[in-house]
Design a protein around this motif. Structure first.
Motif, PDB file in Angstrom:
ATOM      1  N   ALA A  42       0.850  -1.208   0.000  1.00  0.00           N
ATOM      2  CA  ALA A  42       0.000   0.000   0.000  1.00  0.00           C
ATOM      3  C   ALA A  42       0.875   1.244   0.000  1.00  0.00           C
ATOM      4  O   ALA A  42       0.581   2.223  -0.676  1.00  0.00           O
ATOM      5  CB  ALA A  42      -0.929   0.014   1.198  1.00  0.00           C
ATOM      6  N   SER A  43       1.969   1.188   0.791  1.00  0.00           N
ATOM      7  CA  SER A  43       2.902   2.323   0.793  1.00  0.00           C
ATOM      8  C   SER A  43       4.066   1.942  -0.107  1.00  0.00           C
ATOM      9  O   SER A  43       5.113   1.516   0.342  1.00  0.00           O
ATOM     10  CB  SER A  43       3.370   2.638   2.214  1.00  0.00           C
ATOM     11  N   HIS A 155      -1.608   2.341   6.532  1.00  0.00           N
ATOM     12  CA  HIS A 155      -2.269   1.081   6.895  1.00  0.00           C
ATOM     13  C   HIS A 155      -3.369   1.268   7.936  1.00  0.00           C
ATOM     14  O   HIS A 155      -3.991   0.316   8.369  1.00  0.00           O
ATOM     15  CB  HIS A 155      -1.237   0.071   7.434  1.00  0.00           C
ATOM     16  N   GLN A 163       4.360   4.593  10.297  1.00  0.00           N
ATOM     17  CA  GLN A 163       3.570   3.465   9.799  1.00  0.00           C
ATOM     18  C   GLN A 163       3.591   2.241  10.715  1.00  0.00           C
ATOM     19  O   GLN A 163       2.547   1.630  10.954  1.00  0.00           O
ATOM     20  CB  GLN A 163       4.091   3.068   8.419  1.00  0.00           C
ATOM     21  N   ASP A 313      13.751   0.844   2.599  1.00  0.00           N
ATOM     22  CA  ASP A 313      12.678   0.069   1.953  1.00  0.00           C
ATOM     23  C   ASP A 313      12.316   0.782   0.650  1.00  0.00           C
ATOM     24  O   ASP A 313      12.854   0.451  -0.410  1.00  0.00           O
ATOM     25  CB  ASP A 313      11.488  -0.040   2.921  1.00  0.00           C
ATOM     26  N   ARG A 367       4.399  -7.815   2.645  1.00  0.00           N
ATOM     27  CA  ARG A 367       3.736  -6.579   2.254  1.00  0.00           C
ATOM     28  C   ARG A 367       2.505  -6.385   3.142  1.00  0.00           C
ATOM     29  O   ARG A 367       2.090  -7.308   3.841  1.00  0.00           O
ATOM     30  CB  ARG A 367       3.275  -6.626   0.775  1.00  0.00           C
ATOM     31  N   SER A 368       1.893  -5.207   3.049  1.00  0.00           N
ATOM     32  CA  SER A 368       0.675  -4.997   3.856  1.00  0.00           C
ATOM     33  C   SER A 368      -0.492  -5.817   3.323  1.00  0.00           C
ATOM     34  O   SER A 368      -1.367  -6.229   4.080  1.00  0.00           O
ATOM     35  CB  SER A 368       0.338  -3.514   3.912  1.00  0.00           C
ATOM     36  N   LYS A 389      10.469  -9.698   8.664  1.00  0.00           N
ATOM     37  CA  LYS A 389       9.416  -8.729   9.023  1.00  0.00           C
ATOM     38  C   LYS A 389       8.124  -9.162   8.342  1.00  0.00           C
ATOM     39  O   LYS A 389       8.082  -9.263   7.117  1.00  0.00           O
ATOM     40  CB  LYS A 389       9.832  -7.329   8.541  1.00  0.00           C
TER      41      LYS A 389
HETATM   42  P1  PGA Z   1       3.586  -1.924   2.152  1.00  0.00           P
HETATM   43  O1  PGA Z   1       4.208  -1.600   3.578  1.00  0.00           O
HETATM   44  O2  PGA Z   1       3.575  -3.381   1.941  1.00  0.00           O
HETATM   45  O3  PGA Z   1       2.218  -1.307   2.219  1.00  0.00           O
HETATM   46  O4  PGA Z   1       4.468  -1.214   1.147  1.00  0.00           O
HETATM   47  C1  PGA Z   1       5.186  -2.379   4.193  1.00  0.00           C
HETATM   48  C2  PGA Z   1       6.407  -1.561   4.536  1.00  0.00           C
HETATM   49  O5  PGA Z   1       6.433  -0.335   4.291  1.00  0.00           O
HETATM   50  O6  PGA Z   1       7.396  -2.104   5.029  1.00  0.00           O
END
Ligand code: PGA
Ligand code: ZN
Length: 433
Positions: A42-43, A155, A163, A313, A367-368, A389
């Motif tokens: 998402a990010s 999120h 986040q 990231d 991922r989210s 993670k």
């Molecule tokens: P994402 O977030 O999967 O929404 O990109 C996870 C992260 O930022 O580590």
């Protein structure tokens, strides 16, 4: 040849946010089969591999019919008849056929599902669990988890600017012990939220969705949760933050911290986080600045990188060249490795190797938007990444990955070595002694 690919197939399935995603299956002449599902962020950083979505009104534009068709048509045609053991060759063939730098044509979601499914098929053909197939007989460690307690940012309706508020338990004796400590802290955090009337539900990765008045209030409550659970902040339980500063970048070089009612320059942003690092038991910081702010990344690393893990990231997007460029500029001491950011297993491994050759730490990450797929747990062990993670300590798309780690630790028996402090870059590890 038993390892010849005889079929590549995909179907639409659903992810943890109830959105369509791609599941791929690769079948071999000997009967072995591998299956993998694409996750979704998402990010996202704008330099990562692009998910192919159908657009239009259906499923809010998130449909994957085109990506599924790319697998069943063009990608299947490309890979059938090839030897599945040649992972690099398969991945290169997909990259060449795609023809764009970021899999925009065939779809990063199509390609990553096939790339991982092929890897699973190769392991199945050998009759090995994926982690053991990747380890190739080398000694590998059980990774140190980072586990989310509060979710925020993109999120959780931006209820906090940051986040991820996570914990790490590097001095535990085993990953099972890490999970027991985490269960205590997670429960205590939920109690504290409920008592103060700040509990608003669950965030995308399953952490508590809290209503905080400031980012520091979240840090204060996390410290209280660690204490209430009977553990010692800064002694056995540490804080890890994903700032995900890309999401705070206003687009003009300044950062908007809404909760703190502040607009900050890159240097001020680094200072603010450095202040938290001084005052809270923080051991790891991810994306302290946005995706193209290499100067800020270097400034953050200079400020606290000798004692704290500084992870890239969105700024590194699992890309070996971006790791090399950041390292040359003095930015970062750890890389987050998300296979779907890179698009293929081979490219993700190259980013991990680029980091490792510079004595950086490496963290395999979910991922989210996730699924029941547990590939990343096996990658983190088989690649000896040192860290994993996955998100929080609830919701089965997360717990499936943690629980798989317990199974792997058990299967290793007396050979199981928990990474602990060795998971960090040398100077950070030295501070934990
Ligand atoms: P994402 O977030 O999967 O929404 O990109 C996870 C992260 O930022 O580590
Ligand atoms: Zn992140």
């Amino acid at each position: 040849m038993k390892t010849e690919i005889t079929s590549v197939r995909a179907r639409q399935v659903w992810d943890s946010r109830g959105r369509p995603t791609v599941e791929a299956e690769v079948t071999l002449a000997g009967g072995a089969m591998g299956r993998a599902l694409a996750p979704a962020g998402a990010s996202r950083g704008s330099h990562e591999a692009i998910d192919l979505r159908d657009g239009g009104a259906r499923f809010g534009g998130m449909g994957v019919d085109k990506a599924v068709a790319a697998v069943n048509g063009e990608i299947a045609g490309l890979l059938k008849g090839r030897d599945v053991r040649d992972q690099a060759g398969l991945d290169e063939a997909m990259a060449d056929a795609d023809g764009t730098p970021n899999f925009a044509r065939l779809g990063g979601n199509a390609v990553v599902a096939v790339s991982l499914a092929a890897l699973h098929a190769a392991a199945a053909a050998e009759g090995l669990p994926l982690w053991a197939h990747l380890a190739e007989g080398r000694k590998v460690r059980i990774p140190l988890p980072e586990i989310q307690i509060f979710g925020g940012g993109a999120h959780a309706g931006r209820r906090t600017d940051l986040q991820d508020f996570m914990i790490m338990v590097p001095k535990a004796g085993s990953v099972r012990e890490v999970f027991e400590v985490t269960a205590d802290v997670f429960r205590a955090a939920g109690e504290i939220m409920a008592e103060s009337g700040r509990l608003a539900g669950a965030a995308d990765e399953g952490g508590w969705w809290p209503v905080f008045d400031s980012n520091e209030q979240a840090l204060d409550d996390l410290v209280r949760a660690i204490e209430r659970s009977g553990h010692r902040p800064g002694e056995d339980v540490f804080i890890s933050l994903d700032i995900a500063a890309n999401e705070l970048d206003r687009g003009d070089g300044r950062y908007r911290m809404s909760l703190d009612k502040a607009d900050l320059s890159s240097a001020e942003m680094v200072e603010r986080v450095a202040g938290w690092v001084d005052r809270y038991p923080i051991l790891s910081i991810e994306d302290p600045v946005s995706q193209d702010d290499l100067d800020g990344f270097a400034r953050a690393t200079k400020a606290y990188g000798a004692r704290v893990q500084v992870i890239g990231d969105d700024i590194l997007v699992t890309n070996a060249e971006r790791v090399a460029r950041a390292a040359a500029a003095g930015g970062g001491n750890a890389v987050l490795v998300k296979v779907n950011q890179a698009g293929t297993v081979t490219r993700a491994k190259a980013a991990l190797d680029a980091a490792r050759s510079r004595d950086w730490a490496t963290i395999v990450s979910a991922r989210s938007g996730e699924t029941e797929d547990v590939s990343i747990t096996h990658l983190s062990v088989g690649w000896d990444a040192g860290q994993l993670k996955v998100g929080s300590f609830t919701r089965s798309e997360r717990m499936a990955k943690w629980n798989e780690l317990i199974r792997i630790e058990e299967a290793m028996g007396a050979d199981a070595v928990f990474a602990g402090p060795s998971a960090f870059a040398p100077s950070v590890a030295a501070g934990l002694k």
